[in-house]
Design a protein around this motif. Structure first.
Motif, mmCIF file in Angstrom:
data_model
loop_
_atom_site.group_PDB
_atom_site.id
_atom_site.type_symbol
_atom_site.label_atom_id
_atom_site.label_comp_id
_atom_site.label_asym_id
_atom_site.label_seq_id
_atom_site.Cartn_x
_atom_site.Cartn_y
_atom_site.Cartn_z
ATOM 1 N N LEU A 62 41.844 26.968 68.869
ATOM 2 C CA LEU A 62 42.383 25.942 67.983
ATOM 3 C C LEU A 62 42.828 24.696 68.733
ATOM 4 N N GLY A 63 43.360 24.844 69.922
ATOM 5 C CA GLY A 63 43.842 23.706 70.695
ATOM 6 C C GLY A 63 45.059 24.100 71.506
ATOM 7 N N SER A 64 45.691 23.104 72.109
ATOM 8 C CA SER A 64 46.888 23.378 72.895
ATOM 9 C C SER A 64 48.009 22.467 72.424
ATOM 10 N N ALA A 91 51.176 22.786 76.796
ATOM 11 C CA ALA A 91 49.893 23.256 77.332
ATOM 12 C C ALA A 91 49.642 24.733 77.045
ATOM 13 N N ARG A 92 50.232 25.253 75.978
ATOM 14 C CA ARG A 92 49.925 26.620 75.557
ATOM 15 C C ARG A 92 48.699 26.568 74.659
ATOM 16 N N THR A 93 47.729 27.407 74.934
ATOM 17 C CA THR A 93 46.482 27.423 74.170
ATOM 18 C C THR A 93 46.606 28.414 73.014
ATOM 19 N N PHE A 94 46.210 27.974 71.830
ATOM 20 C CA PHE A 94 46.245 28.826 70.650
ATOM 21 C C PHE A 94 44.819 29.115 70.197
ATOM 22 N N CYS A 95 44.623 30.326 69.703
ATOM 23 C CA CYS A 95 43.299 30.712 69.226
ATOM 24 C C CYS A 95 43.428 31.465 67.915
ATOM 25 N N GLU A 96 42.362 31.413 67.138
ATOM 26 C CA GLU A 96 42.298 32.162 65.893
ATOM 27 C C GLU A 96 41.720 33.534 66.215
ATOM 28 N N CYS A 97 42.404 34.574 65.752
ATOM 29 C CA CYS A 97 41.989 35.943 66.044
ATOM 30 C C CYS A 97 41.786 36.716 64.754
ATOM 31 N N LEU A 98 40.880 37.656 64.795
ATOM 32 C CA LEU A 98 40.614 38.530 63.669
ATOM 33 C C LEU A 98 41.087 39.924 64.037
#
Length: 96
Positions: free
Chosen positions: A43-45, A49-56
């Motif tokens: 998704l972005g940071s 500078a923490r990186t976020f992601c979409e998880c299933l």
């Protein structure tokens, strides 16, 4: 200007995320499984500078998670694992 992250209710992505630059190491993590969560997309940071992601999750629910928490094992599921363990513990102790 506020340094705090803001979240939209009902959304799985923070509003104040910066676009991510191409990263080979991060792209290798796509579709990789961490406990019950599989990374679907990044998704972005945020400003820290923490990186976020979409998880299933295995249960079918989609959540956003901090990549560092996924790697360290602090985030294991969408919350379904905690619910399942509570139910099984209650049944074991005679509380249906």
């Amino acid at each position: 200007m506020s340094q705090y992250r803001t979240y939209k209710i009902g959304s799985c992505s923070p509003l104040s995320l910066k676009a991510l630059k191409p990263n080979i190491q991060r792209d290798e993590l796509l579709n990789q499984k961490f406990n019950r969560l599989t990374i679907v997309r990044f998704l972005g940071s945020d400003i820290l500078a923490r990186t976020f992601c979409e998880c299933l999750c295995e249960c079918g629910k989609s959540i956003s998670a901090n990549l560092g928490h996924l790697k360290s094992g602090n985030t294991k599921s969408c919350g379904c694992q905690k619910s399942e363990s509570t139910i099984s513990r209650n049944i074991l102790n005679g509380h249906p």
